[in-house]
Design a protein around this motif. Structure first.
Motif, PDB file in Angstrom:
ATOM      1  N   ARG A  84       0.808  -1.228   0.000  1.00  0.00           N
ATOM      2  CA  ARG A  84       0.000   0.000   0.000  1.00  0.00           C
ATOM      3  C   ARG A  84       0.837   1.271   0.000  1.00  0.00           C
ATOM      4  N   ASN A  85       2.151   1.118   0.024  1.00  0.00           N
ATOM      5  CA  ASN A  85       2.997   2.308   0.170  1.00  0.00           C
ATOM      6  C   ASN A  85       3.231   2.965  -1.183  1.00  0.00           C
ATOM      7  N   THR A  86       4.000   4.052  -1.169  1.00  0.00           N
ATOM      8  CA  THR A  86       4.241   4.782  -2.418  1.00  0.00           C
ATOM      9  C   THR A  86       5.611   4.442  -3.019  1.00  0.00           C
ATOM     10  N   THR A  87       6.197   3.334  -2.590  1.00  0.00           N
ATOM     11  CA  THR A  87       7.368   2.669  -3.211  1.00  0.00           C
ATOM     12  C   THR A  87       8.647   3.518  -3.254  1.00  0.00           C
ATOM     13  N   ILE A  88       8.739   4.515  -2.404  1.00  0.00           N
ATOM     14  CA  ILE A  88       9.918   5.387  -2.458  1.00  0.00           C
ATOM     15  C   ILE A  88      11.030   4.840  -1.558  1.00  0.00           C
ATOM     16  N   ILE A  89      12.248   4.821  -2.105  1.00  0.00           N
ATOM     17  CA  ILE A  89      13.424   4.365  -1.377  1.00  0.00           C
ATOM     18  C   ILE A  89      14.381   5.554  -1.273  1.00  0.00           C
ATOM     19  N   ARG A  90      14.702   5.952  -0.065  1.00  0.00           N
ATOM     20  CA  ARG A  90      15.608   7.099   0.094  1.00  0.00           C
ATOM     21  C   ARG A  90      16.296   6.986   1.444  1.00  0.00           C
ATOM     22  N   ALA A  91      17.388   7.745   1.595  1.00  0.00           N
ATOM     23  CA  ALA A  91      18.138   7.676   2.853  1.00  0.00           C
ATOM     24  C   ALA A  91      18.369   9.068   3.425  1.00  0.00           C
ATOM     25  N   ASN A  92      17.671  10.081   2.924  1.00  0.00           N
ATOM     26  CA  ASN A  92      17.981  11.469   3.315  1.00  0.00           C
ATOM     27  C   ASN A  92      17.284  11.848   4.617  1.00  0.00           C
ATOM     28  N   TYR A  93      17.687  11.196   5.685  1.00  0.00           N
ATOM     29  CA  TYR A  93      17.104  11.480   6.989  1.00  0.00           C
ATOM     30  C   TYR A  93      17.864  12.598   7.697  1.00  0.00           C
ATOM     31  N   GLY A  94      17.397  12.962   8.870  1.00  0.00           N
ATOM     32  CA  GLY A  94      17.944  14.134   9.550  1.00  0.00           C
ATOM     33  C   GLY A  94      18.889  13.805  10.690  1.00  0.00           C
ATOM     34  N   ILE A  95      19.000  12.523  11.050  1.00  0.00           N
ATOM     35  CA  ILE A  95      19.930  12.154  12.123  1.00  0.00           C
ATOM     36  C   ILE A  95      20.859  11.054  11.602  1.00  0.00           C
ATOM     37  N   ILE A 104      12.600  -6.393  -9.681  1.00  0.00           N
ATOM     38  CA  ILE A 104      11.751  -5.615  -8.771  1.00  0.00           C
ATOM     39  C   ILE A 104      11.453  -4.220  -9.341  1.00  0.00           C
ATOM     40  N   MET A 105      11.803  -4.008 -10.589  1.00  0.00           N
ATOM     41  CA  MET A 105      11.562  -2.726 -11.269  1.00  0.00           C
ATOM     42  C   MET A 105      12.230  -1.570 -10.520  1.00  0.00           C
ATOM     43  N   HIS A 106      13.460  -1.836 -10.065  1.00  0.00           N
ATOM     44  CA  HIS A 106      14.206  -0.828  -9.333  1.00  0.00           C
ATOM     45  C   HIS A 106      14.702   0.249 -10.286  1.00  0.00           C
ATOM     46  N   ALA A 107      14.493   1.510  -9.937  1.00  0.00           N
ATOM     47  CA  ALA A 107      14.973   2.610 -10.781  1.00  0.00           C
ATOM     48  C   ALA A 107      15.463   3.747  -9.903  1.00  0.00           C
ATOM     49  N   THR A 108      16.742   4.113 -10.079  1.00  0.00           N
ATOM     50  CA  THR A 108      17.281   5.254  -9.341  1.00  0.00           C
ATOM     51  C   THR A 108      16.828   6.533 -10.036  1.00  0.00           C
ATOM     52  N   ALA A 114      15.338   6.195  -5.075  1.00  0.00           N
ATOM     53  CA  ALA A 114      14.881   5.260  -6.101  1.00  0.00           C
ATOM     54  C   ALA A 114      13.438   4.867  -5.836  1.00  0.00           C
ATOM     55  N   THR A 115      12.869   4.134  -6.780  1.00  0.00           N
ATOM     56  CA  THR A 115      11.594   3.475  -6.529  1.00  0.00           C
ATOM     57  C   THR A 115      11.732   2.014  -6.955  1.00  0.00           C
ATOM     58  N   ALA A 116      10.891   1.171  -6.390  1.00  0.00           N
ATOM     59  CA  ALA A 116      10.831  -0.234  -6.811  1.00  0.00           C
ATOM     60  C   ALA A 116       9.391  -0.679  -6.639  1.00  0.00           C
ATOM     61  N   ARG A 117       8.998  -1.669  -7.420  1.00  0.00           N
ATOM     62  CA  ARG A 117       7.625  -2.155  -7.347  1.00  0.00           C
ATOM     63  C   ARG A 117       7.443  -2.940  -6.040  1.00  0.00           C
ATOM     64  N   HIS A 118       6.507  -2.466  -5.178  1.00  0.00           N
ATOM     65  CA  HIS A 118       6.444  -3.041  -3.826  1.00  0.00           C
ATOM     66  C   HIS A 118       6.047  -4.519  -3.800  1.00  0.00           C
ATOM     67  N   ASP A 119       5.059  -4.929  -4.630  1.00  0.00           N
ATOM     68  CA  ASP A 119       4.667  -6.350  -4.628  1.00  0.00           C
ATOM     69  C   ASP A 119       5.835  -7.244  -5.020  1.00  0.00           C
ATOM     70  N   ARG A 120       6.626  -6.758  -5.975  1.00  0.00           N
ATOM     71  CA  ARG A 120       7.739  -7.569  -6.468  1.00  0.00           C
ATOM     72  C   ARG A 120       8.792  -7.761  -5.386  1.00  0.00           C
ATOM     73  N   VAL A 121       8.971  -6.738  -4.550  1.00  0.00           N
ATOM     74  CA  VAL A 121       9.931  -6.860  -3.456  1.00  0.00           C
ATOM     75  C   VAL A 121       9.464  -7.948  -2.487  1.00  0.00           C
ATOM     76  N   VAL A 122       8.180  -7.902  -2.136  1.00  0.00           N
ATOM     77  CA  VAL A 122       7.606  -8.910  -1.246  1.00  0.00           C
ATOM     78  C   VAL A 122       7.794 -10.305  -1.836  1.00  0.00           C
ATOM     79  N   TRP A 123       7.476 -10.436  -3.112  1.00  0.00           N
ATOM     80  CA  TRP A 123       7.548 -11.750  -3.758  1.00  0.00           C
ATOM     81  C   TRP A 123       8.989 -12.218  -3.934  1.00  0.00           C
ATOM     82  N   ALA A 124       9.899 -11.294  -4.180  1.00  0.00           N
ATOM     83  CA  ALA A 124      11.308 -11.674  -4.322  1.00  0.00           C
ATOM     84  C   ALA A 124      11.815 -12.291  -3.024  1.00  0.00           C
TER      85      ALA A 124
END
Lengths: 402, 78, 133
Positions: free
Chosen positions: A62-73, A98-102, A167-177
């Protein structure tokens, strides 16, 4: 036939045994990734993952498939950067697409206060290994020509931080992988099986009670999203977690390429384009805790209004689907991973609205914790006892938009 | 969508209010005073069902009041 | 465009019983913002002397932090299209809540209504109600 259905038919689905070395409650990304890394990195395959519905039916789907590391701490940047790198290698490692795309992520600011936060973010990120630059309005326009820098005359854009590795990746595919990788190595996945309680000997947790009978376990891990308070209560573990609804929606296909991911903490919304061209838009979670998956018009209207002020072309598109997930939001907006103080019961929760991006590192680190019985350094700051130690990992500024 | 009853102003949409959290409770089985303090400050009941909470009517009378809300379907009880 | 002008008066925060017992000059408009909070347009601090006696902890200050304008029937009907909640039918009546998404208040009398909001919202409110008055 749908390729997922084909995969489903090929996979080995077993009846539950009476006992496993490790039982993981929750067949979402975190639970399945933990099982995968237990099997691949630690040779522990006598593992069951128990899912109340079908795998990936909760927030992993159900998420928006965003992968990032730009946190504040720093602790969070290091953790999510590990996750981002594991994601980048996941296709090679599992052999699953997993349809990964940077794509890169622009995090926009509309005020001087916002710009200060973005400057600090860029410095902390880069120092901790996640490349992030501060960019001005002209560079923003070059990266994403669709942006209205005046914010429709209402929310002028002063600048942004640009997180190169997002990046983004297809969330269902990650689960299935992860599910496929774990099951090929002997892990049991039990779908449509509800955990109704925890088996205890004294204070120690020694298994789970399910609607298909009791299952004993050397270690029980909770990797559920949305219902963790009830699971933990069976072990008398109290959690600094509230469950909130989070909504998102997609539009019909946008004919042009939309570059990257746009995020905006001052307007609290974010947008990216799916491989089918649809614009995928999300906002902040609802202020009051709730277990209701009812989507609301108000949320759709306010989010659409905010995001279209900076991206006016969105006004020409139509909303195709809107959906809701329920998220376990921790008191400091950082995940909670590790031991619970109760023997035999470990936890991965508090993933709120930032869980998808943490799946590979969360799974990898929790697998190491279970296999070795010690907390890996990378997730030590995220232990549940941080609250009583007065070391909360407050980072709302980075979690506020997902 | 959720509407709340402000005793001063009447029924208003939830957007007019700020959520102030459930009324904190500490389980009786926690007896150590220090542990009770930690629980009071950090831990939530996070009830699935009727939750008793504080809400602030920020767009109206700007006063706090107590609300009973069903978190299963996010509806008002009182 | 609404012409929202500063409203001058006094603000009294006191015990509800002290506010209930107070009386105000005829030419003032008394807006009970909360049981313990009243904004009296047109009053001066001297008018609240009786409250200071009834409640020693009362806070009585000059208030010029609200702006407002009077609306007649057509304009009020137009403004009402920007209100989601139920507008009281009895007169006079006081109501508070979002008007066009801005925290605002209405003082409704037999033949007209005073629309008011805190002054920082003045621009937003009149922008959003463009064409209403």
């Amino acid at each position: 036939m749908n390729e997922f259905v084909e995969t489903l038919l090929e996979m080995q689905w077993h009846e539950p045994k009476s006992s496993y070395d490790v039982v993981i409650i929750g067949g979402g990304g975190h639970g399945l990734a933990t099982a995968y890394y237990l099997a691949t990195k630690h040779g522990i395959t006598n593992v069951a993952v128990i899912e109340a519905n079908y795998i990936g039916s909760g927030n992993s789907g159900r998420n928006t498939t965003i992968i990032r590391a730009n946190y504040g701490i720093p602790e969070s940047v290091r953790f999510y950067q590990r996750s981002l790198e594991l994601y980048a290698g996941l296709e090679d490692e599992t052999g699953c697409w997993i349809m990964h795309a940077t794509k890169g992520l622009l995090w926009m600011a509309h005020t001087e206060t916002g710009m200060r936060a973005e400057r600090a973010r860029a410095l902390i990120n880069t120092a901790c290994g996640a490349e992030t630059h501060v960019v001005g309005p002209q560079e923003i326009k070059q990266i994403c020509p669709q942006i209205d820098l005046t914010g429709s005359g209402r929310y002028p854009v002063l600048g942004a931080s640009y997180h190169v590795g997002a990046a983004t990746a297809r969330h269902d595919r990650v689960v299935w992988a992860y599910a496929q990788g774990a099951m090929q190595r002997g892990v049991t996945v039990l779908q449509h099986t509800k955990v109704t309680g925890l088996l205890r000997e004294g204070e120690r947790v020694v298994g789970v009670e399910t609607d298909r009978g009791p299952i004993s376990a050397g270690v029980v891990m909770s990797a559920v999203g949305g219902n963790v308070t009830k699971i933990a209560a069976h072990a008398h573990v109290r959690l600094p977690v509230r469950t909130h609804a989070l909504q998102a929606f997609v539009t019909n296909a946008y004919g042009l390429d939309f570059p990257g991911i746009i995020s905006d903490s001052e307007l609290s919304c974010y947008v990216s384009q799916t491989p089918r061209g649809q614009m995928l838009i999300g906002a902040e979670f609802e202020p009051q805790p709730s277990y209701s998956m009812q989507s609301t018009f108000n949320s759709l209207a306010s989010c659409a209004k905010k995001i279209s002020s900076c991206l006016p072309f969105l006004r020409e598109l139509r909303v195709l689907r809107q959906w809701t997930g329920i998220c376990d939001v921790s008191a400091d907006f950082s995940p909670i991973m590790g031991f619970t103080g109760v023997d035999g019961f470990v936890i991965s929760t508090g993933w709120g609205t930032w869980g998808f991006k943490g799946i590979p590192a969360g799974g990898q680190q929790m697998a190491e914790l279970i296999a070795t019985g010690t907390t890996p350094d990378l997730i030590a700051p995220f232990a549940l006892d941080r609250f009583e130690r007065d070391h909360s990992m407050a980072d709302l500024g980075s979690a506020g938009t997902r | 969508m959720l509407w709340l009853n402000c005793p001063q102003c009447g029924s208003r949409p939830v957007e007019e209010f700020a959520f102030g959290g459930e009324l904190p409770t500490v389980p009786d089985r926690i007896t150590d005073p220090h542990e009770r303090d930690i629980d009071y400050v950090w831990m939530f009941d996070n009830l699935e069902g009727v939750s008793t909470e504080r809400w602030f009517h920020q767009a109206g009378c700007r006063r706090w009041h107590t609300v009973a809300r069903d978190t299963i379907d996010d509806t008002l009880i009182t | 465009m609404l012409a929202l002008d500063t409203l001058h008066g006094i603000r009294v925060v006191a015990s509800p019983s002290a506010l209930d017992a107070a009386s105000w000059p005829d030419n003032t408009t008394v807006l009970r913002l909360a049981p313990d909070d009243v904004f009296v347009i047109g009053a001066t601090i001297e008018h609240a002397a009786v409250i200071a006696t009834a409640d020693a902890d009362a806070i009585i200050v000059a208030e010029s932090g609200f702006v407002g304008c009077w609306l007649h029937n057509d304009a009020l009907a137009e403004v009402a299209t920007h209100i989601e909640w139920h507008i009281p039918t009895h007169r006079p009546a006081f109501a508070q809540g979002y008007v066009a998404g801005v925290p605002a208040k209405l003082w409704l009398t037999d033949d007209r209504a005073l629309l008011l909001c805190a002054s920082p919202y003045a621009h937003d409110l009149s922008e959003r109600l463009k064409g209403s008055a």
